[in-house]
Design an enzyme around this catalytic site. Structure first.
Site, PDB file in Angstrom:
ATOM      1  N   ASN A   7       0.812  -1.169   0.037  1.00 44.84           N
ATOM      2  CA  ASN A   7      -0.081   0.087   0.104  1.00 44.84           C
ATOM      3  C   ASN A   7       0.927   1.189   0.002  1.00 44.84           C
ATOM      4  O   ASN A   7       1.630   1.776   1.049  1.00 44.84           O
ATOM      5  CB  ASN A   7      -0.882   0.076   1.123  1.00 44.84           C
ATOM      6  CG  ASN A   7      -1.805   1.102   1.331  1.00 44.84           C
ATOM      7  OD1 ASN A   7      -1.689   2.143   0.493  1.00 44.84           O
ATOM      8  ND2 ASN A   7      -2.601   1.013   2.445  1.00 44.84           N
ATOM      9  N   ARG A  91      -2.735  -2.143  -3.542  1.00 48.99           N
ATOM     10  CA  ARG A  91      -3.792  -1.278  -3.274  1.00 48.99           C
ATOM     11  C   ARG A  91      -3.629  -0.154  -4.360  1.00 48.99           C
ATOM     12  O   ARG A  91      -2.647   0.488  -4.207  1.00 48.99           O
ATOM     13  CB  ARG A  91      -3.699  -0.853  -1.781  1.00 48.99           C
ATOM     14  CG  ARG A  91      -4.976   0.121  -1.693  1.00 48.99           C
ATOM     15  CD  ARG A  91      -4.894   0.785  -0.506  1.00 48.99           C
ATOM     16  NE  ARG A  91      -6.059   1.736  -0.294  1.00 48.99           N
ATOM     17  CZ  ARG A  91      -6.114   2.903   0.393  1.00 48.99           C
ATOM     18  NH1 ARG A  91      -4.969   3.343   0.936  1.00 48.99           N
ATOM     19  NH2 ARG A  91      -7.173   3.737   0.369  1.00 48.99           N
ATOM     20  N   HIS A 180     -12.781   3.324  -0.023  1.00 50.89           N
ATOM     21  CA  HIS A 180     -12.787   2.533   1.050  1.00 50.89           C
ATOM     22  C   HIS A 180     -13.441   1.305   0.599  1.00 50.89           C
ATOM     23  O   HIS A 180     -14.125   0.455   1.505  1.00 50.89           O
ATOM     24  CB  HIS A 180     -13.459   3.260   2.485  1.00 50.89           C
ATOM     25  CG  HIS A 180     -12.732   4.162   2.849  1.00 50.89           C
ATOM     26  ND1 HIS A 180     -13.229   5.276   3.181  1.00 50.89           N
ATOM     27  CD2 HIS A 180     -11.425   4.549   2.951  1.00 50.89           C
ATOM     28  CE1 HIS A 180     -12.740   6.125   4.039  1.00 50.89           C
ATOM     29  NE2 HIS A 180     -11.267   5.543   3.752  1.00 50.89           N
ATOM     30  N   GLY A 212      -9.840   9.312   7.018  1.00 46.12           N
ATOM     31  CA  GLY A 212     -10.941   9.424   6.125  1.00 46.12           C
ATOM     32  C   GLY A 212     -12.165   8.720   6.408  1.00 46.12           C
ATOM     33  O   GLY A 212     -11.809   7.798   7.131  1.00 46.12           O
ATOM     34  N   ARG A 241     -10.828  16.777   6.016  1.00 44.97           N
ATOM     35  CA  ARG A 241     -11.489  16.908   4.700  1.00 44.97           C
ATOM     36  C   ARG A 241     -12.819  17.549   5.195  1.00 44.97           C
ATOM     37  O   ARG A 241     -13.572  16.861   6.246  1.00 44.97           O
ATOM     38  CB  ARG A 241     -11.627  15.719   4.039  1.00 44.97           C
ATOM     39  CG  ARG A 241     -10.398  15.429   3.404  1.00 44.97           C
ATOM     40  CD  ARG A 241     -10.380  14.121   2.639  1.00 44.97           C
ATOM     41  NE  ARG A 241      -9.520  13.077   3.258  1.00 44.97           N
ATOM     42  CZ  ARG A 241      -9.652  11.899   2.925  1.00 44.97           C
ATOM     43  NH1 ARG A 241     -10.505  11.427   2.211  1.00 44.97           N
ATOM     44  NH2 ARG A 241      -8.618  11.031   3.485  1.00 44.97           N
ATOM     45  N   ASP A 283      -7.315  14.569  15.337  1.00 40.79           N
ATOM     46  CA  ASP A 283      -7.723  13.040  15.869  1.00 40.79           C
ATOM     47  C   ASP A 283      -8.603  13.172  17.021  1.00 40.79           C
ATOM     48  O   ASP A 283      -8.716  14.098  17.920  1.00 40.79           O
ATOM     49  CB  ASP A 283      -6.086  13.156  16.697  1.00 40.79           C
ATOM     50  CG  ASP A 283      -5.771  11.432  17.196  1.00 40.79           C
ATOM     51  OD1 ASP A 283      -6.702  11.010  18.003  1.00 40.79           O
ATOM     52  OD2 ASP A 283      -4.810  10.857  16.609  1.00 40.79           O
ATOM     53  N   GLU A 386      -8.381  -4.731   5.322  1.00 39.10           N
ATOM     54  CA  GLU A 386      -8.319  -4.543   3.780  1.00 39.10           C
ATOM     55  C   GLU A 386      -7.142  -5.348   3.224  1.00 39.10           C
ATOM     56  O   GLU A 386      -7.155  -5.815   2.076  1.00 39.10           O
ATOM     57  CB  GLU A 386      -7.973  -2.980   3.749  1.00 39.10           C
ATOM     58  CG  GLU A 386      -9.191  -2.145   3.927  1.00 39.10           C
ATOM     59  CD  GLU A 386      -8.751  -0.624   4.185  1.00 39.10           C
ATOM     60  OE1 GLU A 386      -8.456  -0.490   5.069  1.00 39.10           O
ATOM     61  OE2 GLU A 386      -8.972   0.132   3.319  1.00 39.10           O
TER      62      GLU A 386
HETATM   63  P1  ADP Z   1      -6.827   6.044   8.540  1.00 39.63           P
HETATM   64  O1  ADP Z   1      -7.877   6.485   7.755  1.00 39.63           O
HETATM   65  O2  ADP Z   1      -5.496   6.884   8.339  1.00 39.63           O
HETATM   66  O3  ADP Z   1      -6.413   4.618   8.340  1.00 39.63           O
HETATM   67  P2  ADP Z   1      -7.565   5.125  10.982  1.00 39.63           P
HETATM   68  O4  ADP Z   1      -8.713   4.128  10.794  1.00 39.63           O
HETATM   69  O5  ADP Z   1      -6.286   4.539  11.704  1.00 39.63           O
HETATM   70  O6  ADP Z   1      -7.170   6.187  10.057  1.00 39.63           O
HETATM   71  O7  ADP Z   1      -8.153   6.160  12.186  1.00 39.63           O
HETATM   72  C1  ADP Z   1      -7.533   7.283  12.658  1.00 39.63           C
HETATM   73  C2  ADP Z   1      -8.705   7.939  13.835  1.00 39.63           C
HETATM   74  O8  ADP Z   1      -8.949   7.014  14.776  1.00 39.63           O
HETATM   75  C3  ADP Z   1      -8.220   9.249  14.332  1.00 39.63           C
HETATM   76  O9  ADP Z   1      -8.814  10.218  14.457  1.00 39.63           O
HETATM   77  C4  ADP Z   1      -7.981   8.520  15.801  1.00 39.63           C
HETATM   78  O10 ADP Z   1      -8.066   9.580  16.952  1.00 39.63           O
HETATM   79  C5  ADP Z   1      -8.933   7.642  16.153  1.00 39.63           C
HETATM   80  N1  ADP Z   1      -9.076   6.780  16.799  1.00 39.63           N
HETATM   81  C6  ADP Z   1      -8.184   5.670  17.151  1.00 39.63           C
HETATM   82  N2  ADP Z   1      -8.127   5.094  18.456  1.00 39.63           N
HETATM   83  C7  ADP Z   1      -9.114   5.942  19.129  1.00 39.63           C
HETATM   84  C8  ADP Z   1      -9.743   5.520  20.362  1.00 39.63           C
HETATM   85  N3  ADP Z   1      -9.459   4.980  21.119  1.00 39.63           N
HETATM   86  N4  ADP Z   1     -10.654   6.801  20.580  1.00 39.63           N
HETATM   87  C9  ADP Z   1     -11.033   7.664  19.482  1.00 39.63           C
HETATM   88  N5  ADP Z   1     -10.676   7.730  18.416  1.00 39.63           N
HETATM   89  C10 ADP Z   1      -9.675   6.754  18.245  1.00 39.63           C
END
Ligand code: ADP
Length: 407
Positions: A7, A91, A180, A212, A241, A283, A386
């Protein structure tokens, strides 16, 4: 069959080696900060302690070389020779209108991926760099492209056409593509397996909530509508976004702030969403923390995120004429019970009865039902995978290619 999944992002390469017969992840890792002075390579075998290395890595081809060096290393490697890898699954974000399924990569596929550069300028060029580098280091493996857009190929015209002059669709293929796809596909199949709901007679809404975010309406196993569109910018409020906004805002801003187009592009893609609304962070963990500390803008960003997701769920219940299940996946969907509760709050009238204790217990490590036994619609947390979808598709196509007298 031992399969390598790759990826490639603009400055990173993530990889996994998967034994598709047992579905076991043998090794994984990533190269980060390609092009920076110090790039980082991380490699892990099974659940052993990860090995790390920092060095300058200028190109995706050099990144692939570092990955191969780790995979072949006598101490921390998992291969005796490159020939152990029978298939490589790549991917690819945008398959345009051409690809309805994963495909064996040949020169015509490479051309079609290049052709879609305009549609996904941030994603398809690095995806192709990864393909070229991997073909160089693994010339005997079968290389397969797995597209984020492919699962949404079943969208009907009323869902994929925009209300703009039709010649723009015919000339430039401006339409909804959706993204996705491998994640929505994976969690939907796990939902059918876990619940026994018949895939061929089912109405399912899958919510991929990470950096995303997208929500998909799936009828009888096929994607019927999805919240991302021509690009991954539309639909839900995301980390950075904006999701859906009134397009007139852009004309207004061009006039008021005399912003050039590239600034608008950066603003909507990188400085909007949760980050833009809160002025604090993209985040979700940070936002939840600050909202608890009383920050009003962080709280508003969270509320807007959940409200938009709820709206899409409601609208897809109408698209599907009902709903058997709702699935949450990806970083936020798997790990944030507060967010799931806010999204599902007030949907009791439509048949969703959340079980607060089950919701809190669903920790993202396992597949977990979060509605009560009496709830008409069952909601689940299902961690996405994925890479497994990509590996299985690559292995299937490689096995078929090996039997074909033409390859
Ligand atoms: P990507 O789209 O980059 O693959 P991820 O699926 O890893 O992203 O998701 C990232 C998001 O998940 C971030 O906003 C992060 O804060 C949130 N996240 C991860 N763990 C937690 C948690 N325990 N509580 C709330 N949000 C979380």
């Amino acid at each position: 069959m031992l399969t390598l999944v790759i990826n490639c992002g603009s400055s990173s390469v993530k990889y996994q080696v998967i034994e598709t017969d047992t579905r076991e992840k043998v090794a994984d890792g990533m190269v980060e900060r390609i092009g920076a002075v110090t790039s980082i390579v991380k490699h892990q075998v099974g659940s052993q302690k990860p090995t790390k290395k920092t060095l300058p890595i200028e190109t995706h081809t050099m990144a692939l070389k570092e990955i191969m060096d780790f995979l072949l290393d006598p101490n921390v490697g998992v291969l005796k020779s490159p020939g152990d890898i029978a298939a490589v699954g790549h991917r690819v974000v945008h398959g345009g209108e051409t690809f309805k399924d994963s495909v064996l990569i040949d020169e015509s596929v490479i051309e079609a991926i290049e052709h879609a550069f305009d549609l996904a300028p941030l994603h398809n060029p690095p995806n192709l760099k990864g393909i070229e580098a991997a073909r160089q280091y693994l010339p005997d493996a079968v290389h397969v492209a797995v597209f984020d857009t492919a699962f949404h190929h079943s969208l009907p015209p009323e869902a994929y056409l925009y209300a703009i002059p039709n010649r723009l669709y015919r000339r430039y293929k401006i339409r909804k593509y959706g993204f996705h796809g491998t994640s929505h596909y994976y969690v939907s199949r796990r939902f059918y397996q876990l619940t026994g709901v018949n895939a061929h007679d089912s109405k399912l809404i899958t919510c991929h909530l990470g950096n995303g975010c997208s929500i998909t309406a799936i009828r009888d196993g096929h994607s019927m509508d999805t919240s991302m569109g021509f690009t991954p910018l539309s639909g839900l409020v995301m980390g950075t976004r904006c999701g859906d906004i009134d397009p007139s805002i852009l004309f207004y801003l061009v006039e008021k702030e005399e912003l050039p187009l590239n600034h608008l592009h950066a603003m909507l893609n990188r400085n909007s969403g949760l980050l833009g609304m809160s002025g604090y962070a993209a985040d979700m963990r940070d936002l939840i923390q600050e909202a608890e500390n009383g920050d009003r803008r962080c709280e508003q960003a969270i509320e807007a995120f959940c409200y938009r997701a709820k709206q899409y769920i409601g609208s897809y219940m109408a698209t599907l004429d009902g709903c058997d299940g709702i699935v949450f996946t990806a970083g936020i969907g798997e790990n944030a019970p507060i967010i799931r509760a806010k999204i599902l709050k007030g949907l009791a009238g439509l048949g969703v009865e959340l079980d607060a204790a089950r919701n809190t217990n669903a920790d993202g490590q396992r597949e977990y039902r979060i509605t009560t036994d009496a709830s008409r619609i069952q909601a689940w947390v299902i961690p996405t995978n994925e890479e497994l979808v990509i590996a299985l598709d690559a292995a299937k196509i490689a096995a078929a290619a090996k039997q074909s007298p033409w390859v």
